[in-house]
Design a protein around this motif. Structure first.
Motif, PDB file in Angstrom:
ATOM      1  N   VAL A 124     -28.643  12.390   5.012  1.00  0.00           N
ATOM      2  CA  VAL A 124     -28.281  13.484   5.899  1.00  0.00           C
ATOM      3  C   VAL A 124     -28.381  14.762   5.066  1.00  0.00           C
ATOM      4  O   VAL A 124     -27.816  14.826   3.975  1.00  0.00           O
ATOM      5  CB  VAL A 124     -26.853  13.309   6.440  1.00  0.00           C
ATOM      6  CG1 VAL A 124     -26.450  14.514   7.283  1.00  0.00           C
ATOM      7  CG2 VAL A 124     -26.731  12.028   7.251  1.00  0.00           C
ATOM      8  N   THR A 125     -29.120  15.728   5.564  1.00  0.00           N
ATOM      9  CA  THR A 125     -29.276  16.975   4.814  1.00  0.00           C
ATOM     10  C   THR A 125     -28.498  18.097   5.486  1.00  0.00           C
ATOM     11  O   THR A 125     -28.350  18.122   6.716  1.00  0.00           O
ATOM     12  CB  THR A 125     -30.754  17.377   4.693  1.00  0.00           C
ATOM     13  OG1 THR A 125     -31.300  17.540   6.003  1.00  0.00           O
ATOM     14  CG2 THR A 125     -31.535  16.314   3.951  1.00  0.00           C
ATOM     15  N   GLN A 126     -27.994  19.019   4.661  1.00  0.00           N
ATOM     16  CA  GLN A 126     -27.241  20.155   5.169  1.00  0.00           C
ATOM     17  C   GLN A 126     -27.704  21.420   4.463  1.00  0.00           C
ATOM     18  O   GLN A 126     -27.951  21.415   3.261  1.00  0.00           O
ATOM     19  CB  GLN A 126     -25.738  19.981   4.924  1.00  0.00           C
ATOM     20  CG  GLN A 126     -25.091  18.906   5.766  1.00  0.00           C
ATOM     21  CD  GLN A 126     -23.580  18.899   5.594  1.00  0.00           C
ATOM     22  OE1 GLN A 126     -23.014  17.919   5.110  1.00  0.00           O
ATOM     23  NE2 GLN A 126     -22.928  19.974   6.002  1.00  0.00           N
ATOM     24  N   LYS A 151     -26.439  24.137   9.255  1.00  0.00           N
ATOM     25  CA  LYS A 151     -27.405  23.224   9.850  1.00  0.00           C
ATOM     26  C   LYS A 151     -27.312  21.843   9.223  1.00  0.00           C
ATOM     27  O   LYS A 151     -27.041  21.706   8.032  1.00  0.00           O
ATOM     28  CB  LYS A 151     -28.821  23.771   9.694  1.00  0.00           C
ATOM     29  CG  LYS A 151     -29.035  25.086  10.417  1.00  0.00           C
ATOM     30  CD  LYS A 151     -30.467  25.544  10.349  1.00  0.00           C
ATOM     31  CE  LYS A 151     -30.631  26.901  11.019  1.00  0.00           C
ATOM     32  NZ  LYS A 151     -30.233  26.889  12.447  1.00  0.00           N
ATOM     33  N   CYS A 152     -27.589  20.829  10.023  1.00  0.00           N
ATOM     34  CA  CYS A 152     -27.527  19.439   9.593  1.00  0.00           C
ATOM     35  C   CYS A 152     -28.698  18.701  10.231  1.00  0.00           C
ATOM     36  O   CYS A 152     -29.022  18.931  11.398  1.00  0.00           O
ATOM     37  CB  CYS A 152     -26.205  18.823  10.032  1.00  0.00           C
ATOM     38  SG  CYS A 152     -26.061  17.054   9.728  1.00  0.00           S
ATOM     39  N   GLU A 153     -29.306  17.791   9.468  1.00  0.00           N
ATOM     40  CA  GLU A 153     -30.449  17.041   9.987  1.00  0.00           C
ATOM     41  C   GLU A 153     -30.405  15.605   9.475  1.00  0.00           C
ATOM     42  O   GLU A 153     -30.060  15.354   8.314  1.00  0.00           O
ATOM     43  CB  GLU A 153     -31.743  17.724   9.543  1.00  0.00           C
ATOM     44  CG  GLU A 153     -32.998  17.180  10.195  1.00  0.00           C
ATOM     45  CD  GLU A 153     -34.206  18.074   9.985  1.00  0.00           C
ATOM     46  OE1 GLU A 153     -34.089  19.075   9.242  1.00  0.00           O
ATOM     47  OE2 GLU A 153     -35.260  17.779  10.566  1.00  0.00           O
ATOM     48  N   SER A 198     -23.517  11.190  10.351  1.00  0.00           N
ATOM     49  CA  SER A 198     -24.150  10.552  11.500  1.00  0.00           C
ATOM     50  C   SER A 198     -23.879   9.056  11.455  1.00  0.00           C
ATOM     51  O   SER A 198     -23.600   8.487  10.397  1.00  0.00           O
ATOM     52  CB  SER A 198     -25.660  10.817  11.515  1.00  0.00           C
ATOM     53  OG  SER A 198     -26.310  10.153  10.446  1.00  0.00           O
ATOM     54  N   SER A 199     -23.936   8.418  12.634  1.00  0.00           N
ATOM     55  CA  SER A 199     -23.781   6.968  12.712  1.00  0.00           C
ATOM     56  C   SER A 199     -24.703   6.417  13.787  1.00  0.00           C
ATOM     57  O   SER A 199     -25.098   7.126  14.713  1.00  0.00           O
ATOM     58  CB  SER A 199     -22.329   6.576  12.995  1.00  0.00           C
ATOM     59  OG  SER A 199     -21.903   7.059  14.250  1.00  0.00           O
ATOM     60  N   TYR A 206     -21.388   1.116  12.673  1.00  0.00           N
ATOM     61  CA  TYR A 206     -20.531   2.257  12.939  1.00  0.00           C
ATOM     62  C   TYR A 206     -20.214   3.098  11.720  1.00  0.00           C
ATOM     63  O   TYR A 206     -19.540   4.110  11.838  1.00  0.00           O
ATOM     64  CB  TYR A 206     -19.239   1.769  13.594  1.00  0.00           C
ATOM     65  CG  TYR A 206     -19.521   1.017  14.869  1.00  0.00           C
ATOM     66  CD1 TYR A 206     -19.475  -0.377  14.914  1.00  0.00           C
ATOM     67  CD2 TYR A 206     -19.867   1.704  16.028  1.00  0.00           C
ATOM     68  CE1 TYR A 206     -19.764  -1.056  16.080  1.00  0.00           C
ATOM     69  CE2 TYR A 206     -20.151   1.015  17.197  1.00  0.00           C
ATOM     70  CZ  TYR A 206     -20.094  -0.360  17.213  1.00  0.00           C
ATOM     71  OH  TYR A 206     -20.377  -1.037  18.360  1.00  0.00           O
ATOM     72  N   GLU A 207     -20.704   2.671  10.555  1.00  0.00           N
ATOM     73  CA  GLU A 207     -20.393   3.483   9.389  1.00  0.00           C
ATOM     74  C   GLU A 207     -21.070   4.834   9.518  1.00  0.00           C
ATOM     75  O   GLU A 207     -22.171   4.945  10.063  1.00  0.00           O
ATOM     76  CB  GLU A 207     -20.829   2.798   8.084  1.00  0.00           C
ATOM     77  CG  GLU A 207     -22.278   2.406   8.001  1.00  0.00           C
ATOM     78  CD  GLU A 207     -22.493   0.963   8.419  1.00  0.00           C
ATOM     79  OE1 GLU A 207     -21.578   0.337   8.995  1.00  0.00           O
ATOM     80  OE2 GLU A 207     -23.602   0.461   8.156  1.00  0.00           O
ATOM     81  N   GLN A 208     -20.376   5.851   9.021  1.00  0.00           N
ATOM     82  CA  GLN A 208     -20.901   7.197   9.052  1.00  0.00           C
ATOM     83  C   GLN A 208     -21.521   7.518   7.703  1.00  0.00           C
ATOM     84  O   GLN A 208     -20.954   7.212   6.659  1.00  0.00           O
ATOM     85  CB  GLN A 208     -19.793   8.197   9.378  1.00  0.00           C
ATOM     86  CG  GLN A 208     -19.220   8.015  10.776  1.00  0.00           C
ATOM     87  CD  GLN A 208     -18.138   9.016  11.095  1.00  0.00           C
ATOM     88  OE1 GLN A 208     -18.010  10.057  10.450  1.00  0.00           O
ATOM     89  NE2 GLN A 208     -17.344   8.695  12.098  1.00  0.00           N
ATOM     90  N   TYR A 209     -22.673   8.158   7.746  1.00  0.00           N
ATOM     91  CA  TYR A 209     -23.330   8.635   6.533  1.00  0.00           C
ATOM     92  C   TYR A 209     -23.174  10.145   6.473  1.00  0.00           C
ATOM     93  O   TYR A 209     -23.492  10.838   7.444  1.00  0.00           O
ATOM     94  CB  TYR A 209     -24.802   8.231   6.525  1.00  0.00           C
ATOM     95  CG  TYR A 209     -24.974   6.738   6.402  1.00  0.00           C
ATOM     96  CD1 TYR A 209     -25.047   5.929   7.525  1.00  0.00           C
ATOM     97  CD2 TYR A 209     -25.020   6.137   5.149  1.00  0.00           C
ATOM     98  CE1 TYR A 209     -25.166   4.549   7.410  1.00  0.00           C
ATOM     99  CE2 TYR A 209     -25.151   4.757   5.026  1.00  0.00           C
ATOM    100  CZ  TYR A 209     -25.222   3.976   6.160  1.00  0.00           C
ATOM    101  OH  TYR A 209     -25.339   2.617   6.028  1.00  0.00           O
ATOM    102  N   PHE A 210     -22.683  10.616   5.341  1.00  0.00           N
ATOM    103  CA  PHE A 210     -22.354  12.019   5.190  1.00  0.00           C
ATOM    104  C   PHE A 210     -23.433  12.789   4.435  1.00  0.00           C
ATOM    105  O   PHE A 210     -24.091  12.249   3.537  1.00  0.00           O
ATOM    106  CB  PHE A 210     -21.036  12.174   4.419  1.00  0.00           C
ATOM    107  CG  PHE A 210     -19.819  11.847   5.235  1.00  0.00           C
ATOM    108  CD1 PHE A 210     -19.418  10.530   5.416  1.00  0.00           C
ATOM    109  CD2 PHE A 210     -19.082  12.850   5.839  1.00  0.00           C
ATOM    110  CE1 PHE A 210     -18.299  10.224   6.169  1.00  0.00           C
ATOM    111  CE2 PHE A 210     -17.951  12.554   6.592  1.00  0.00           C
ATOM    112  CZ  PHE A 210     -17.568  11.245   6.754  1.00  0.00           C
ATOM    113  N   GLY A 211     -23.573  14.054   4.799  1.00  0.00           N
ATOM    114  CA  GLY A 211     -24.399  14.960   4.026  1.00  0.00           C
ATOM    115  C   GLY A 211     -23.641  15.479   2.824  1.00  0.00           C
ATOM    116  O   GLY A 211     -22.449  15.178   2.647  1.00  0.00           O
TER     117      GLY A 211
END
Lengths: 110, 115
Positions: free
Chosen positions: B4-6, B22-24, B93-94, B102-107
């Motif tokens: 995840v990029t920010q 911004k996040c992508e 994002s998940s 359901y795990e979330q990946y963080f920027g």
């Protein structure tokens, strides 16, 4: 209301000194319990998902276990690069939000 | 790839400025999240977008305005912020969906300073 606590708040270990971090939770229907590692000023890094009591997951020097009330993150023979804050979070069956615990700050001294 | 990029990495803004974070993500994830994190505290959820629709707004002040232009992008528009809004802003994002995880990946976060 879902709740997560973590202990200890901070832990200092000598390199090679194994220990465990605790995450206690109350949740109305567990969808998943998640462990993250976070270095200062960076985003949390995903480590493990545990879904049901009795489940265990391992990655290098880390092993996560789950019971109906708590999870443990066991660190075997830690190295200084394992120093970080370890966060535990839960998600219930009814929503999309995570409830995070306050974290355990781990310092591993050489 | 679980990236995840920010952007930007750092932002300094005055209380009268307007800026955007911004996040992508390109993992095909269908849920995206904004969190605010203060020093030595866990991340605090602000907004959740699920299938490009706002599904959770945790009573965040209107000076924060989220936007999800498509399934890969998430913006956070900032206006008339206060010094206490200074924090690390994290996007995650998940996968979601039946059979999804359901795990979330963080920027990496945006370090915001309001002067």
């Amino acid at each position: 209301e879902d709740q997560v606590t973590q202990s200890p708040e901070a832990l200092r270990l000598q390199e090679g000194e194994s220990s465990s971090l605790n995450c206690s939770y109350t949740v109305s229907g567990l969808r998943g319990l998640f462990w993250y590692r976070q270095d200062p000023g960076k985003g949390p890094e995903f480590l493990f998902t545990l879904y049901s009591a009795g489940e265990e997951k391992e990655k290098e020097r880390l092993k996560a276990t789950l019971t109906k009330k708590e999870s443990f993150l066991h660190i075997t023979a830690p190295k200084p690069e394992d120093s970080a804050t370890y966060l535990c979070a839960v998600r219930d069956n009814y929503g999309q939000n995570f409830v995070f615990g306050p974290g355990t700050r781990l310092s591993v001294l050489p | 790839d679980t990236e995840v990029t920010q952007t930007p990495k750092h932002l300094v803004m005055g209380m009268t400025n307007k800026k955007s974070l911004k996040c992508e993500q390109h993992m095909g994830h269908r849920a995206m999240y904004w969190y605010k994190q203060k020093a030595k505290k866990p991340p605090e959820l602000m907004f959740v977008y699920s299938y490009e629709k706002l599904s959770i707004n945790e009573s965040v002040p209107s000076r924060f305005s989220p936007e999800c232009p498509n399934s890969s992008l998430l913006n956070l528009h900032l206006h008339a912020l206060q010094p206490e809004d200074s924090a690390l802003y994290l996007c995650a994002s998940s996968q979601e969906g039946s059979g999804g995880s359901y795990e979330q990946y963080f920027g990496p976060g945006t370090r915001l300073t309001v002067t």
